[in-house]
Design an enzyme around this catalytic site. Structure first.
Site, mmCIF file in Angstrom:
data_model
loop_
_atom_site.group_PDB
_atom_site.id
_atom_site.type_symbol
_atom_site.label_atom_id
_atom_site.label_comp_id
_atom_site.label_asym_id
_atom_site.label_seq_id
_atom_site.Cartn_x
_atom_site.Cartn_y
_atom_site.Cartn_z
ATOM 1 N N GLU A 9 -68.405 14.693 -34.911
ATOM 2 C CA GLU A 9 -69.745 15.048 -34.422
ATOM 3 C C GLU A 9 -69.720 16.058 -33.281
ATOM 4 O O GLU A 9 -70.662 16.821 -33.112
ATOM 5 C CB GLU A 9 -70.549 13.804 -34.037
ATOM 6 C CG GLU A 9 -70.059 13.078 -32.816
ATOM 7 C CD GLU A 9 -70.908 11.871 -32.463
ATOM 8 O OE1 GLU A 9 -72.127 11.916 -32.629
ATOM 9 O OE2 GLU A 9 -70.331 10.865 -32.008
ATOM 10 N N GLU B 166 -64.906 4.857 -36.150
ATOM 11 C CA GLU B 166 -65.549 5.360 -34.940
ATOM 12 C C GLU B 166 -64.779 6.553 -34.371
ATOM 13 O O GLU B 166 -65.376 7.549 -33.947
ATOM 14 C CB GLU B 166 -65.673 4.225 -33.908
ATOM 15 C CG GLU B 166 -66.231 4.612 -32.564
ATOM 16 C CD GLU B 166 -67.574 5.339 -32.620
ATOM 17 O OE1 GLU B 166 -68.232 5.358 -33.667
ATOM 18 O OE2 GLU B 166 -67.949 5.924 -31.587
ATOM 19 N N ASN C 34 -93.768 12.996 -29.565
ATOM 20 C CA ASN C 34 -92.433 12.578 -29.988
ATOM 21 C C ASN C 34 -92.616 11.693 -31.209
ATOM 22 O O ASN C 34 -93.325 10.690 -31.143
ATOM 23 C CB ASN C 34 -91.765 11.791 -28.852
ATOM 24 C CG ASN C 34 -90.458 11.154 -29.282
ATOM 25 O OD1 ASN C 34 -89.814 11.624 -30.223
ATOM 26 N ND2 ASN C 34 -90.065 10.109 -28.599
ATOM 27 N N GLY C 35 -92.013 12.088 -32.330
ATOM 28 C CA GLY C 35 -92.132 11.282 -33.543
ATOM 29 C C GLY C 35 -92.386 12.159 -34.746
ATOM 30 O O GLY C 35 -92.126 13.376 -34.711
ATOM 31 N N HIS D 120 -55.739 7.155 -53.688
ATOM 32 C CA HIS D 120 -56.614 7.068 -54.860
ATOM 33 C C HIS D 120 -57.551 8.273 -54.944
ATOM 34 O O HIS D 120 -58.606 8.194 -55.554
ATOM 35 C CB HIS D 120 -57.387 5.745 -54.845
ATOM 36 C CG HIS D 120 -56.469 4.574 -54.942
ATOM 37 N ND1 HIS D 120 -55.816 4.229 -56.098
ATOM 38 C CD2 HIS D 120 -56.045 3.696 -54.000
ATOM 39 C CE1 HIS D 120 -55.039 3.178 -55.883
ATOM 40 N NE2 HIS D 120 -55.157 2.838 -54.606
ATOM 41 N N LYS E 10 -66.348 10.329 -33.820
ATOM 42 C CA LYS E 10 -66.319 11.014 -32.505
ATOM 43 C C LYS E 10 -65.814 12.440 -32.662
ATOM 44 O O LYS E 10 -66.405 13.371 -32.145
ATOM 45 C CB LYS E 10 -65.400 10.294 -31.515
ATOM 46 C CG LYS E 10 -65.899 9.089 -30.803
ATOM 47 C CD LYS E 10 -67.083 9.277 -29.924
ATOM 48 C CE LYS E 10 -68.349 9.322 -30.669
ATOM 49 N NZ LYS E 10 -69.096 8.196 -31.047
ATOM 50 N N ARG F 213 -82.224 14.239 -25.825
ATOM 51 C CA ARG F 213 -83.060 13.828 -26.953
ATOM 52 C C ARG F 213 -83.405 14.988 -27.881
ATOM 53 O O ARG F 213 -83.962 14.789 -28.969
ATOM 54 C CB ARG F 213 -84.374 13.213 -26.436
ATOM 55 C CG ARG F 213 -84.181 12.015 -25.557
ATOM 56 C CD ARG F 213 -85.503 11.516 -25.026
ATOM 57 N NE ARG F 213 -86.299 10.912 -26.069
ATOM 58 C CZ ARG F 213 -86.258 9.631 -26.399
ATOM 59 N NH1 ARG F 213 -85.445 8.821 -25.760
ATOM 60 N NH2 ARG F 213 -87.018 9.153 -27.360
ATOM 61 N N TRP G 123 -86.467 18.489 -30.688
ATOM 62 C CA TRP G 123 -85.470 18.410 -31.748
ATOM 63 C C TRP G 123 -86.278 18.631 -33.021
ATOM 64 O O TRP G 123 -87.037 17.776 -33.451
ATOM 65 C CB TRP G 123 -84.803 17.034 -31.745
ATOM 66 C CG TRP G 123 -83.675 16.906 -32.718
ATOM 67 C CD1 TRP G 123 -82.367 17.248 -32.509
ATOM 68 C CD2 TRP G 123 -83.743 16.383 -34.053
ATOM 69 N NE1 TRP G 123 -81.626 16.980 -33.638
ATOM 70 C CE2 TRP G 123 -82.429 16.449 -34.595
ATOM 71 C CE3 TRP G 123 -84.758 15.870 -34.846
ATOM 72 C CZ2 TRP G 123 -82.128 16.020 -35.884
ATOM 73 C CZ3 TRP G 123 -84.450 15.443 -36.134
ATOM 74 C CH2 TRP G 123 -83.152 15.523 -36.638
ATOM 75 N N CYS H 293 -86.715 14.315 -29.470
ATOM 76 C CA CYS H 293 -87.677 14.932 -28.588
ATOM 77 C C CYS H 293 -87.863 14.071 -27.335
ATOM 78 O O CYS H 293 -87.843 12.851 -27.399
ATOM 79 C CB CYS H 293 -89.044 15.152 -29.229
ATOM 80 S SG CYS H 293 -88.976 16.158 -30.699
ATOM 81 N N LYS I 99 -79.760 12.272 -29.303
ATOM 82 C CA LYS I 99 -79.227 10.969 -28.919
ATOM 83 C C LYS I 99 -79.999 9.818 -29.545
ATOM 84 O O LYS I 99 -79.425 8.855 -30.020
ATOM 85 C CB LYS I 99 -79.280 10.866 -27.397
ATOM 86 C CG LYS I 99 -78.783 9.567 -26.827
ATOM 87 C CD LYS I 99 -77.293 9.594 -26.721
ATOM 88 C CE LYS I 99 -76.737 8.289 -26.186
ATOM 89 N NZ LYS I 99 -75.335 8.139 -26.602
HETATM 90 O O1 M6R Z 1 -79.305 4.154 -30.220
HETATM 91 P P1 M6R Z 1 -78.532 3.676 -31.392
HETATM 92 O O2 M6R Z 1 -77.271 2.975 -31.000
HETATM 93 O O3 M6R Z 1 -79.335 2.849 -32.339
HETATM 94 O O4 M6R Z 1 -78.096 4.986 -32.165
HETATM 95 C C1 M6R Z 1 -77.488 4.901 -33.419
HETATM 96 C C2 M6R Z 1 -76.784 6.180 -33.756
HETATM 97 O O5 M6R Z 1 -77.688 7.241 -33.826
HETATM 98 C C3 M6R Z 1 -75.720 6.509 -32.716
HETATM 99 O O6 M6R Z 1 -74.815 5.463 -32.594
HETATM 100 C C4 M6R Z 1 -74.949 7.790 -33.080
HETATM 101 O O7 M6R Z 1 -74.249 7.617 -34.268
HETATM 102 C C5 M6R Z 1 -74.034 8.135 -31.929
HETATM 103 N N1 M6R Z 1 -74.737 8.856 -30.928
HETATM 104 C C6 M6R Z 1 -72.856 8.899 -32.356
HETATM 105 O O8 M6R Z 1 -71.955 9.046 -31.313
#
Ligand code: M6R
Length: 606
Positions: free
Chosen positions: A486, A479, A99-100, A502, A483, A27, A75, A2, A601
């Site tokens: 997601e 990673e 927000n929260g 396995h 990518k 957000r 969100w 949010c 984010k």
């Molecule tokens: O702000 P942060 O780096 O703590 O966020 C952690 C994860 O939410 C963040 O890395 C998330 O996995 C990525 N946006 C994915 O691309």
């Protein structure tokens, strides 16, 4: 999670609020709303969908001239995506955005029900609004303080009291809030990105504090109504850094930002062939008497922790564990004053990472965080902070932040090697040369963009994909896989290359893409042996390597040959190649690259 904004001043608030929300849309993007105050009348306009839908709705609404207002982009956590659940929430005495998460909202709702308060939405936020309404007897500070004593969870609130037109009262517990003031008026937002068109000077609202925004001033108070001086910060990037700059998506721009981001992160810390943290005020003492390292983070940031584990263990020879922050607290982890806890985070506000840091602090471990956002909670609560200088990262999928987090891990590893006497000055200088050379291969991989796009076209219709690698390559493969998954919604997983057989190899059928990452000379042939196993089952193999793949032609369908680097620094090129592969695959599949479904984010709820 949010985004919230507020403005009170001499200009029309609706434009400022909507532009602010648009910049905070990363957000949360399932619904949005604003509340405007004109004289003593409060008008609430909200809608499901994107901020653009809200903009259209506001444009079609009469009399949106108020110069004071608050806004929210959501969100969803409590209650579905409906207009009624969208913020702002309004009661007879208050209008607020939040927000929260309010963890004890059910208990509060039960108490309020006894007094005749009935919510119309399914949200925890409306319960908070009703609570503050029930506690308000003309003194906002008293109502907010009492509410703060009752509310459990995380919150940033912007509240307009019906009988105090022109004023916005904000309070913070965990969820971030930043404030700026100019001759035009006073601004508040969840992120400085919302303020930057108006001011580069701002302050972060400390936790458990209240801010009052008025046309001519902003004032910061403790919960006990004592006025305190805010600690001003200055943004060192400009508005263009938070714009797409001609690229189709923020993610694409941020992939291309990487050479600059790396340079900005490394240049201030490398002097005379050594890692120099003096400008960061990170004392060498931090790295003395360390017998164990724990790295904790979430998502992409956790993957840079996997890189950290691999390089610290191989060079420094002390045990390193990487803990997913959301689990850390519940594992009763073993830590003492000889444990170095490294928290990695782009936003500096991830609730789980913050909780992990707090536990490490409580247990007396030494703490350092690798953070991108200045003044964020994690940066403020760590013993030391190593800021990455990626600039704003707006796409939900992290790219440049990951690369500079890895740079941070390399810097810390080389500093440990120096302070612990593992490497001589000459050796450190040689490592640094190789490090810089490895990062300087990134532009050459960016030039392979069109070629990688042709590979993306071949895999665009797949249902699943697997990323494999060994050792350091595995960390980067994790990673790469995240990518793709997601943003493209391809069901993708990363595995240690030797582990597939396995169990998971049963999922490898004709045409399933296997992205094999192989940069480590000493295990190259081992990884290729695993590639052979999947090729034998009909996989579509994409080999990403900096090694000479001559003689292995029959084993891969596509080869992404990145420039050769020293093995210890082997992941920079492969990372960029995997980012581009994920990006183009998603564009081919027709999805919104920057705003993947269900994600936000900054994850400020546990
Ligand atoms: O702000 P942060 O780096 O703590 O966020 C952690 C994860 O939410 C963040 O890395 C998330 O996995 C990525 N946006 C994915 O691309």
């Amino acid at each position: 999670m949010c985004g919230i904004v507020g403005f009170t001043g001499i200009n029309r608030a609706s434009d400022i609020l909507i532009n602010g929300l648009q910049s905070l849309e990363y957000r949360g993007y399932d619904s949005a709303g604003i509340a405007l105050v004109q004289d003593d009348k409060t008008q609430v306009i909200k809608t499901t969908g994107k901020v653009e839908d809200l903009r259209n709705k506001v444009a079609a609404t009469a009399d949106t001239y108020g110069t004071c207002g608050i806004g929210h982009t959501r969100w969803a956590t409590h209650g579905g995506v409906t207009e009624v659940n969208a913020h702002p929430h309004q009661t007879p005495k208050v209008t607020l955005v939040h927000n929260g998460i309010i963890e004890n909202y059910k208990e509060i709702a039960a108490e309020l029900a006894k007094k005749g308060y009935t919510p119309v939405s399914e949200t925890d936020t409306e319960i908070a609004a009703l609570l503050i309404d029930s506690l308000y007897n003309g003194d906002p500070f008293e109502a907010m303080k009492k509410a703060d004593e009752i509310l459990e969870g995380a919150y940033g609130f912007c509240i307009m009291f019906q009988d105090r037109p022109g004023k916005i009262y904000c309070m913070r517990n965990a969820s971030p809030l930043v404030v700026a003031h100019t001759p035009i008026g006073s601004y508040i937002g969840s992120d400085v990105i919302a303020l930057i068109p108006y001011s580069k000077d701002y302050f972060v609202v400390p936790e458990q504090h209240i801010v009052v925004l008025e046309k001519g001033s902003v004032s910061l108070y403790t919960m006990d109504h004592e006025k305190v001086e805010p600690k001003m910060l200055h943004v060192d990037w400009d508005t263009t850094a938070a714009k797409k700059g001609g690229y189709d998506y923020f993610m694409q721009k941020e992939i291309y930002d990487q050479p600059e981001a790396v340079k900005n992160t490394l240049a201030p810390r490398i002097h005379d062939g050594k890692v120099d943290f003096s400008a960061d005020k990170i004392s060498d003492d931090l790295f003395k008497d360390v017998n164990r390292v724990i790295i904790t983070a979430c998502g992409t940031a956790m993957h840079s922790g996997l890189v950290g584990r691999s390089i610290i263990e191989s060079l420094i020879r002390i045990p390193v564990t990487v803990e997913i922050a959301s689990e850390f607290r519940y594992m009763n982890p073993i830590m003492d004053e000889h444990t170095l806890v490294i928290v990695i985070t782009q936003s500096g506000e991830t609730a789980d990472s913050l909780a992990a840091l707090r536990l490490a602090n409580e247990r007396g471990a030494k703490t350092i965080s690798i953070v991108n956002v200045k003044g964020s909670s994690i940066a403020r609560e760590s013993d030391y902070v190593l800021y990455t200088h990626a600039g704003p990262e707006i796409a939900v999928a992290s790219t440049k932040a990951f690369t500079v987090q890895c740079c941070g891990m390399y810097l810390i590893t080389l500093k440990l090697a120096e302070v612990m006497g593992i490497l001589s000055d000459k050796e450190i200088s040689e490592y640094i040369d190789k490090f810089i050379a490895a990062t300087e291969t990134i532009p050459a991989v960016l030039e392979m963009d069109d070629y990688i796009k042709t590979i993306a076209e071949k895999i665009k219709d797949t249902y699943s994909a697997f990323y494999i690698g060994r050792g350091l390559d595995y960390a980067f493969a994790c990673e790469g896989s995240l990518k793709l998954k997601e943003i493209s919604y391809v069901n993708s997983e990363a595995f240690n290359a030797g582990e597939l057989k396995h169990g998971t190899i049963s999922l490898v059928t004709e045409g399933v893409p296997i992205i094999a990452v192989a940069t480590q000379d000493h295990i190259f042939s081992k990884t290729l042996a695993n590639v052979e196993e999947v090729k034998a089952r009909g996989a579509h193999v994409i080999l990403i390597t900096d090694e000479d793949a001559a003689g292995y032609e029959g084993l891969y369908d596509d080869l992404i040959k990145v420039p050769k680097t020293d093995d210890f620094f082997g992941g920079f090129g492969t990372t960029v190649a995997m980012q581009l592969l994920a990006y183009h695959t998603t564009v081919y599949r027709g999805y919104n690259v920057d705003q993947p479904r269900n994600l936000a984010k900054s994850v400020t709820v546990e």
